[in-house]
Design a protein around this motif. Structure first.
Motif, PDB file in Angstrom:
ATOM      1  N   GLN A 108      15.396  -2.663 -13.853  1.00  0.00           N
ATOM      2  CA  GLN A 108      15.970  -1.407 -13.359  1.00  0.00           C
ATOM      3  C   GLN A 108      15.026  -0.223 -13.565  1.00  0.00           C
ATOM      4  O   GLN A 108      15.464   0.909 -13.806  1.00  0.00           O
ATOM      5  N   ASN A 109      13.733  -0.487 -13.454  1.00  0.00           N
ATOM      6  CA  ASN A 109      12.730   0.588 -13.470  1.00  0.00           C
ATOM      7  C   ASN A 109      12.539   1.069 -12.035  1.00  0.00           C
ATOM      8  O   ASN A 109      11.601   0.669 -11.340  1.00  0.00           O
ATOM      9  N   TRP A 110      13.435   1.921 -11.567  1.00  0.00           N
ATOM     10  CA  TRP A 110      13.505   2.215 -10.137  1.00  0.00           C
ATOM     11  C   TRP A 110      12.296   2.983  -9.618  1.00  0.00           C
ATOM     12  O   TRP A 110      11.860   2.759  -8.484  1.00  0.00           O
ATOM     13  N   ASP A 111      11.736   3.895 -10.418  1.00  0.00           N
ATOM     14  CA  ASP A 111      10.567   4.652  -9.957  1.00  0.00           C
ATOM     15  C   ASP A 111       9.358   3.732  -9.775  1.00  0.00           C
ATOM     16  O   ASP A 111       8.655   3.805  -8.766  1.00  0.00           O
ATOM     17  N   ILE A 112       9.128   2.869 -10.771  1.00  0.00           N
ATOM     18  CA  ILE A 112       7.994   1.928 -10.672  1.00  0.00           C
ATOM     19  C   ILE A 112       8.245   0.929  -9.549  1.00  0.00           C
ATOM     20  O   ILE A 112       7.329   0.584  -8.788  1.00  0.00           O
ATOM     21  N   ALA A 113       9.490   0.463  -9.418  1.00  0.00           N
ATOM     22  CA  ALA A 113       9.830  -0.484  -8.348  1.00  0.00           C
ATOM     23  C   ALA A 113       9.561   0.133  -6.971  1.00  0.00           C
ATOM     24  O   ALA A 113       9.074  -0.549  -6.065  1.00  0.00           O
ATOM     25  N   LEU A 114       9.852   1.419  -6.821  1.00  0.00           N
ATOM     26  CA  LEU A 114       9.597   2.092  -5.544  1.00  0.00           C
ATOM     27  C   LEU A 114       8.098   2.154  -5.251  1.00  0.00           C
ATOM     28  O   LEU A 114       7.673   1.966  -4.100  1.00  0.00           O
ATOM     29  N   GLU A 115       7.290   2.372  -6.282  1.00  0.00           N
ATOM     30  CA  GLU A 115       5.830   2.377  -6.102  1.00  0.00           C
ATOM     31  C   GLU A 115       5.345   1.000  -5.647  1.00  0.00           C
ATOM     32  O   GLU A 115       4.507   0.892  -4.733  1.00  0.00           O
ATOM     33  N   ASN A 118       6.225   0.372  -2.009  1.00  0.00           N
ATOM     34  CA  ASN A 118       5.317   1.051  -1.078  1.00  0.00           C
ATOM     35  C   ASN A 118       3.972   0.339  -0.983  1.00  0.00           C
ATOM     36  O   ASN A 118       3.370   0.291   0.090  1.00  0.00           O
ATOM     37  N   ARG A 119       3.507  -0.221  -2.103  1.00  0.00           N
ATOM     38  CA  ARG A 119       2.256  -1.007  -2.064  1.00  0.00           C
ATOM     39  C   ARG A 119       2.432  -2.242  -1.182  1.00  0.00           C
ATOM     40  O   ARG A 119       1.552  -2.591  -0.380  1.00  0.00           O
ATOM     41  N   LEU A 120       3.564  -2.903  -1.352  1.00  0.00           N
ATOM     42  CA  LEU A 120       3.844  -4.079  -0.531  1.00  0.00           C
ATOM     43  C   LEU A 120       3.902  -3.717   0.946  1.00  0.00           C
ATOM     44  O   LEU A 120       3.372  -4.437   1.795  1.00  0.00           O
ATOM     45  N   LYS A 121       4.534  -2.599   1.255  1.00  0.00           N
ATOM     46  CA  LYS A 121       4.663  -2.157   2.639  1.00  0.00           C
ATOM     47  C   LYS A 121       3.286  -1.935   3.263  1.00  0.00           C
ATOM     48  O   LYS A 121       3.039  -2.319   4.413  1.00  0.00           O
ATOM     49  N   GLU A 122       2.391  -1.304   2.516  1.00  0.00           N
ATOM     50  CA  GLU A 122       1.036  -1.061   3.038  1.00  0.00           C
ATOM     51  C   GLU A 122       0.337  -2.370   3.379  1.00  0.00           C
ATOM     52  O   GLU A 122      -0.325  -2.481   4.410  1.00  0.00           O
ATOM     53  N   ILE A 123       0.484  -3.362   2.499  1.00  0.00           N
ATOM     54  CA  ILE A 123      -0.167  -4.663   2.740  1.00  0.00           C
ATOM     55  C   ILE A 123       0.472  -5.352   3.938  1.00  0.00           C
ATOM     56  O   ILE A 123      -0.224  -5.890   4.813  1.00  0.00           O
ATOM     57  N   ILE A 124       1.799  -5.346   4.006  1.00  0.00           N
ATOM     58  CA  ILE A 124       2.505  -6.014   5.106  1.00  0.00           C
ATOM     59  C   ILE A 124       2.160  -5.382   6.456  1.00  0.00           C
ATOM     60  O   ILE A 124       2.001  -6.080   7.458  1.00  0.00           O
ATOM     61  N   ASP A 125       2.036  -4.060   6.469  1.00  0.00           N
ATOM     62  CA  ASP A 125       1.760  -3.356   7.721  1.00  0.00           C
ATOM     63  C   ASP A 125       0.286  -3.389   8.133  1.00  0.00           C
ATOM     64  O   ASP A 125      -0.058  -2.946   9.228  1.00  0.00           O
ATOM     65  N   SER A 126      -0.578  -3.884   7.242  1.00  0.00           N
ATOM     66  CA  SER A 126      -2.007  -3.912   7.565  1.00  0.00           C
ATOM     67  C   SER A 126      -2.299  -4.970   8.627  1.00  0.00           C
ATOM     68  O   SER A 126      -1.585  -5.964   8.765  1.00  0.00           O
ATOM     69  N   LYS A 127      -3.359  -4.741   9.383  1.00  0.00           N
ATOM     70  CA  LYS A 127      -3.698  -5.660  10.473  1.00  0.00           C
ATOM     71  C   LYS A 127      -4.242  -6.988   9.968  1.00  0.00           C
ATOM     72  O   LYS A 127      -4.300  -7.958  10.706  1.00  0.00           O
ATOM     73  N   SER A 128      -4.655  -7.014   8.697  1.00  0.00           N
ATOM     74  CA  SER A 128      -5.234  -8.246   8.147  1.00  0.00           C
ATOM     75  C   SER A 128      -4.166  -9.238   7.698  1.00  0.00           C
ATOM     76  O   SER A 128      -4.476 -10.288   7.165  1.00  0.00           O
ATOM     77  N   PHE A 129      -2.884  -8.901   7.904  1.00  0.00           N
ATOM     78  CA  PHE A 129      -1.813  -9.796   7.478  1.00  0.00           C
ATOM     79  C   PHE A 129      -1.892 -11.103   8.259  1.00  0.00           C
ATOM     80  O   PHE A 129      -2.332 -11.132   9.410  1.00  0.00           O
TER      81      PHE A 129
END
Length: 367
Positions: A108-115, A118-129
């Motif tokens: 339940q570390n919500w601030d760190i979980a949100l970070e 967002n890191r996961l989102k950047e990787i998923i949205d990258s063209k190298s996926f």
């Protein structure tokens, strides 16, 4: 169970021994300072000075995974963070990031979980996926996991709109996970700032009426698509049941000997506001008794509610006590306010257009 315990303890001991050199290194602050942003340098330095190679790094991943399975989420999160700093395999690094996100959610570390989200989102949205199909599936998983964060984080109701309402994510919802529309619809309803994207979202609700129905999405369709206020009144009661039984929307807060569901009260208050605003915009004079019936309020509560609403809202209306009606004034929306309404979504559309142009330009072969 006794035999299983022996297996688990033996597995834990084997993993501890395999990861021990690297764990010992990571627990030494002076040694950790030697690490740099360059992963290749780190791997070479670890191998030359500490005889730590790929096998020990892989052992750290397995050890972290086992710690997670044993319920030691704090230890797992720390080891997975260190593993990602050393791992040169992109797929393994992505798997470790999912594990780190899961550990932070469970703690339940919500601030760190949100970070981490967002890191996961950047990787998923990258063209190298890896592939478009995996990309869509990963977006769907990300949105499901994000529900734990968004309905516990202080700014979650805004963040969920920012994520779910993006074209790529909204398309994934419509094609593969329409049940997530419930949470996006709820976020729009309880969000105090009425976003310009709301009108576009109503179009999505209208398009998907045949493929997915939910009391919350049906409520919006009744109010903004069909203007069926009796139906909206019935849906409000169903929405209350949905919220109370939903694991994310029905989060309870203990206050002394009582427990409340804050989102339920906020939802019903804003739902009444939606009905009232829409009903008033298509009628010039409204019988308060009829209106209170549609809002599920008794006469005294309803009159007080409408007085406060007219005082605080942009609606030009007044109460005629003699006839028991609400009288709507002619629409006096000035040109300046109309201009603001029409340009609210301009920034988002411009950004989308520029992104599409850049993608098209980058896709062109170099000449």
């Amino acid at each position: 169970m006794v035999e299983r315990r022996v297996e688990v303890v033996a597995r834990l001991k084997a993993l501890e021994d395999a990861a021990a050199p690297l764990v010992s290194f990571l627990q030494n602050p002076n040694a950790v300072q030697e690490l740099r942003a360059d992963k290749q340098y780190n791997l070479q330095m670890l191998n030359d000075r500490y005889q730590i190679g790929p096998d020990q790094i892989e052992a750290l991943y397995q050890y972290a995974k086992f710690q997670f399975e044993c319920g030691n989420y704090s230890g797992a999160a720390d080891y997975l963070y260190q593993y990602r700093a050393l791992c040169s395999n992109s797929e393994r690094s992505l798997s470790a990031l999912w594990g780190k996100l899961a550990a932070e959610i469970l703690m339940q570390n919500w601030d760190i979980a949100l970070e981490e989200l967002n890191r996961l989102k950047e990787i998923i949205d990258s063209k190298s996926f890896s592939s478009p199909l995996n990309q869509v599936q990963s977006r769907i998983w990300l949105m499901h996991w994000s529900l734990f964060i968004f309905f516990n984080h202080d700014n979650g109701r805004t963040q969920i709109i920012d994520l779910f309402n993006q074209d790529k994510y909204l398309n994934a919802i419509q094609t593969s996970a329409p049940h997530l529309l419930r949470y996006l619809a709820t976020a729009f309803i309880v969000n105090k700032r009425r976003r310009p994207q709301f009108k576009e979202f109503i179009k999505v609700i209208q398009q998907d009426q045949c493929s997915y129905k939910d009391p919350i999405t049906e409520f919006l369709a009744c109010v903004y698509v069909n203007y069926e206020f009796d139906g909206a009144q019935k849906k409000m009661k169903e929405c209350e049941e949905v919220i109370l039984n939903d694991p994310f929307l029905g989060k309870r807060v203990e206050e002394g000997n009582f427990s409340t569901v804050p989102l339920k009260d906020e939802f019903l208050e804003n739902a009444r506001l939606f009905i009232f605003e829409t009903y008033c915009r298509i009628h010039q004079r409204i019988d308060m008794g009829v209106l209170f019936e549609k809002l599920n309020l008794n006469y005294e509560e309803g009159e007080r509610w409408i007085v406060n609403l007219i005082r605080n809202s942009k609606l030009d209306a007044k109460i005629d006590s003699e006839t028991g009606t609400v009288v709507m004034e002619p629409n006096r929306l000035n040109v300046y306010e109309q201009l603001i309404d029409h340009t609210k979504a301009l920034q988002g559309r411009t950004y989308k257009l520029v992104s599409q142009l850049l993608e098209h330009a980058q896709a062109q072969p170099a000449r």
